[in-house]
Design a protein around this motif. Sequence first.
Motif, PDB file in Angstrom:
ATOM      1  N   TRP A   1     121.822  99.115  40.412  1.00  0.00           N
ATOM      2  CA  TRP A   1     120.386  99.936  40.677  1.00  0.00           C
ATOM      3  C   TRP A   1     120.912 101.298  40.014  1.00  0.00           C
ATOM      4  O   TRP A   1     121.871 101.758  40.263  1.00  0.00           O
ATOM      5  CB  TRP A   1     120.175  99.735  42.203  1.00  0.00           C
ATOM      6  N   GLY A   2     119.889 101.953  40.018  1.00  0.00           N
ATOM      7  CA  GLY A   2     120.164 103.408  39.566  1.00  0.00           C
ATOM      8  C   GLY A   2     118.847 104.222  39.726  1.00  0.00           C
ATOM      9  O   GLY A   2     117.549 103.637  39.468  1.00  0.00           O
ATOM     10  N   THR A   3     118.995 105.412  40.148  1.00  0.00           N
ATOM     11  CA  THR A   3     117.791 106.371  40.138  1.00  0.00           C
ATOM     12  C   THR A   3     118.347 107.965  40.053  1.00  0.00           C
ATOM     13  O   THR A   3     119.868 108.213  40.240  1.00  0.00           O
ATOM     14  CB  THR A   3     117.213 106.433  41.664  1.00  0.00           C
ATOM     15  N   LYS A   4     117.455 108.735  39.604  1.00  0.00           N
ATOM     16  CA  LYS A   4     118.048 110.159  39.335  1.00  0.00           C
ATOM     17  C   LYS A   4     118.261 110.861  40.572  1.00  0.00           C
ATOM     18  O   LYS A   4     117.625 110.532  41.486  1.00  0.00           O
ATOM     19  CB  LYS A   4     117.222 110.655  38.191  1.00  0.00           C
ATOM     20  N   CYS A   5     119.221 111.900  40.694  1.00  0.00           N
ATOM     21  CA  CYS A   5     119.434 112.650  41.603  1.00  0.00           C
ATOM     22  C   CYS A   5     120.051 113.669  41.359  1.00  0.00           C
ATOM     23  O   CYS A   5     121.405 113.876  40.617  1.00  0.00           O
ATOM     24  CB  CYS A   5     120.204 111.795  42.681  1.00  0.00           C
ATOM     25  N   ASP A   6     119.549 115.039  41.676  1.00  0.00           N
ATOM     26  CA  ASP A   6     120.271 116.146  41.388  1.00  0.00           C
ATOM     27  C   ASP A   6     120.739 116.517  42.857  1.00  0.00           C
ATOM     28  O   ASP A   6     119.904 117.072  43.849  1.00  0.00           O
ATOM     29  CB  ASP A   6     119.308 117.360  41.211  1.00  0.00           C
ATOM     30  N   VAL A   7     122.019 116.435  42.926  1.00  0.00           N
ATOM     31  CA  VAL A   7     122.690 116.615  44.425  1.00  0.00           C
ATOM     32  C   VAL A   7     122.731 118.089  44.982  1.00  0.00           C
ATOM     33  O   VAL A   7     122.615 118.244  46.358  1.00  0.00           O
ATOM     34  CB  VAL A   7     124.262 116.486  44.476  1.00  0.00           C
ATOM     35  N   LYS A   8     121.906 119.023  44.012  1.00  0.00           N
ATOM     36  CA  LYS A   8     121.887 120.471  44.784  1.00  0.00           C
ATOM     37  C   LYS A   8     120.291 120.542  45.280  1.00  0.00           C
ATOM     38  O   LYS A   8     120.094 121.416  45.767  1.00  0.00           O
ATOM     39  CB  LYS A   8     121.928 121.511  43.434  1.00  0.00           C
ATOM     40  N   ASP A   9     119.511 119.469  45.086  1.00  0.00           N
ATOM     41  CA  ASP A   9     118.292 119.304  45.655  1.00  0.00           C
ATOM     42  C   ASP A   9     118.112 118.434  46.824  1.00  0.00           C
ATOM     43  O   ASP A   9     118.303 117.261  46.647  1.00  0.00           O
ATOM     44  CB  ASP A   9     117.430 118.885  44.520  1.00  0.00           C
ATOM     45  N   GLY A  10     118.094 119.122  47.977  1.00  0.00           N
ATOM     46  CA  GLY A  10     117.981 118.513  49.417  1.00  0.00           C
ATOM     47  C   GLY A  10     117.110 117.184  49.260  1.00  0.00           C
ATOM     48  O   GLY A  10     117.105 116.022  49.835  1.00  0.00           O
ATOM     49  N   GLN A  11     115.898 117.331  48.752  1.00  0.00           N
ATOM     50  CA  GLN A  11     114.808 116.312  48.484  1.00  0.00           C
ATOM     51  C   GLN A  11     115.355 115.218  47.903  1.00  0.00           C
ATOM     52  O   GLN A  11     115.144 114.090  47.731  1.00  0.00           O
ATOM     53  CB  GLN A  11     113.378 116.749  48.137  1.00  0.00           C
TER      54      GLN A  11
ATOM     55  N   ARG B   1     123.047  96.400  33.590  1.00  0.00           N
ATOM     56  CA  ARG B   1     122.657  95.155  34.115  1.00  0.00           C
ATOM     57  C   ARG B   1     123.075  93.890  32.980  1.00  0.00           C
ATOM     58  O   ARG B   1     122.917  92.675  33.334  1.00  0.00           O
ATOM     59  CB  ARG B   1     121.175  95.328  34.295  1.00  0.00           C
ATOM     60  N   GLU B   2     122.895  94.304  31.952  1.00  0.00           N
ATOM     61  CA  GLU B   2     123.185  93.292  30.665  1.00  0.00           C
ATOM     62  C   GLU B   2     124.536  92.649  31.101  1.00  0.00           C
ATOM     63  O   GLU B   2     125.032  91.660  30.780  1.00  0.00           O
ATOM     64  CB  GLU B   2     123.191  93.982  29.370  1.00  0.00           C
ATOM     65  N   GLU B   3     125.533  93.562  31.308  1.00  0.00           N
ATOM     66  CA  GLU B   3     127.120  93.346  31.444  1.00  0.00           C
ATOM     67  C   GLU B   3     127.388  92.585  32.880  1.00  0.00           C
ATOM     68  O   GLU B   3     127.916  91.952  32.940  1.00  0.00           O
ATOM     69  CB  GLU B   3     127.922  94.685  31.488  1.00  0.00           C
ATOM     70  N   PHE B   4     126.476  93.212  33.944  1.00  0.00           N
ATOM     71  CA  PHE B   4     126.967  92.799  35.233  1.00  0.00           C
ATOM     72  C   PHE B   4     125.883  91.859  35.996  1.00  0.00           C
ATOM     73  O   PHE B   4     126.185  91.248  37.083  1.00  0.00           O
ATOM     74  CB  PHE B   4     127.317  93.750  36.283  1.00  0.00           C
ATOM     75  N   GLY B   5     124.714  91.842  35.313  1.00  0.00           N
ATOM     76  CA  GLY B   5     123.577  91.204  36.023  1.00  0.00           C
ATOM     77  C   GLY B   5     122.510  92.084  36.841  1.00  0.00           C
ATOM     78  O   GLY B   5     123.000  92.960  37.467  1.00  0.00           O
TER      79      GLY B   5
ATOM     80  N   ARG C   1     118.164 108.894  30.952  1.00  0.00           N
ATOM     81  CA  ARG C   1     119.440 108.580  30.829  1.00  0.00           C
ATOM     82  C   ARG C   1     119.952 107.566  31.897  1.00  0.00           C
ATOM     83  O   ARG C   1     120.833 106.519  31.649  1.00  0.00           O
ATOM     84  CB  ARG C   1     120.464 109.753  30.908  1.00  0.00           C
ATOM     85  N   VAL C   2     119.499 107.786  33.069  1.00  0.00           N
ATOM     86  CA  VAL C   2     119.647 106.760  34.180  1.00  0.00           C
ATOM     87  C   VAL C   2     119.307 105.429  33.923  1.00  0.00           C
ATOM     88  O   VAL C   2     119.905 104.307  33.846  1.00  0.00           O
ATOM     89  CB  VAL C   2     119.164 107.365  35.584  1.00  0.00           C
ATOM     90  N   GLU C   3     118.042 105.219  33.292  1.00  0.00           N
ATOM     91  CA  GLU C   3     117.486 103.909  32.933  1.00  0.00           C
ATOM     92  C   GLU C   3     118.384 103.375  31.965  1.00  0.00           C
ATOM     93  O   GLU C   3     118.383 102.094  32.002  1.00  0.00           O
ATOM     94  CB  GLU C   3     116.035 104.178  32.555  1.00  0.00           C
ATOM     95  N   SER C   4     118.619 103.998  30.882  1.00  0.00           N
ATOM     96  CA  SER C   4     119.615 103.493  29.678  1.00  0.00           C
ATOM     97  C   SER C   4     120.851 102.928  30.582  1.00  0.00           C
ATOM     98  O   SER C   4     121.173 101.847  30.035  1.00  0.00           O
ATOM     99  CB  SER C   4     119.587 104.673  28.718  1.00  0.00           C
ATOM    100  N   ALA C   5     121.671 103.676  31.378  1.00  0.00           N
ATOM    101  CA  ALA C   5     122.731 103.151  31.849  1.00  0.00           C
ATOM    102  C   ALA C   5     122.619 102.076  32.695  1.00  0.00           C
ATOM    103  O   ALA C   5     123.267 101.162  32.532  1.00  0.00           O
ATOM    104  CB  ALA C   5     123.419 104.486  32.683  1.00  0.00           C
ATOM    105  N   VAL C   6     121.339 101.802  33.454  1.00  0.00           N
ATOM    106  CA  VAL C   6     121.060 101.006  34.237  1.00  0.00           C
ATOM    107  C   VAL C   6     120.977  99.609  33.592  1.00  0.00           C
ATOM    108  O   VAL C   6     121.586  98.448  33.733  1.00  0.00           O
ATOM    109  CB  VAL C   6     119.979 101.187  35.170  1.00  0.00           C
ATOM    110  N   GLN C   7     120.322  99.777  32.500  1.00  0.00           N
ATOM    111  CA  GLN C   7     119.930  98.617  31.713  1.00  0.00           C
ATOM    112  C   GLN C   7     121.181  98.003  30.964  1.00  0.00           C
ATOM    113  O   GLN C   7     121.475  96.972  31.031  1.00  0.00           O
ATOM    114  CB  GLN C   7     119.009  98.978  30.194  1.00  0.00           C
ATOM    115  N   GLY C   8     122.121  99.066  30.384  1.00  0.00           N
ATOM    116  CA  GLY C   8     123.391  98.563  29.918  1.00  0.00           C
ATOM    117  C   GLY C   8     124.300  97.935  30.933  1.00  0.00           C
ATOM    118  O   GLY C   8     124.912  96.719  30.695  1.00  0.00           O
TER     119      GLY C   8
END
Length: 119
Positions: free
Chosen positions: A22-32, A13-17, A4-11
């Motif tokens: 940039w984007g990556t996954k992150c579960d905010v409940k997980d310190g690592q 990037r097409e609109e804004f360059g 889902r993150v990669e799909s959002a990033v691609q969309g």
Amino acid sequence: MAERVESAVQGLREEFGEQHVWGTKCDVKDGQDVKDLVAFAQGELKYIDIWINNAGSNAYSYKPLAEASDEDLIEVVTTNTLGLMICCREAIKMMLNQHRGGHIFNIDGAGSDGRPTPS
């Protein structure tokens, strides 16, 4: 989640360059995961002047509180409170190591305008 993150990033990037998104996954409940997000952001941007915490959960439930399950309440509290604290901690640690510091903004979601939310 990564797909889902990669799909959002691609969309975006097409609109804004590509140089602006940039984007990556992150579960905010997980310190690592949050530590990995900080490292990712520093790798892509070098300095982080503004950190915005905007993750939140209602456990995908719109039931009245009296009907909420223990699991729903745990999801809400761990995301909205613990997740916020983990993100603030890691952002503070990062910004203390930057000569120019930075600013952290915590965004409140539904109900932040003073109007009640349903259920």
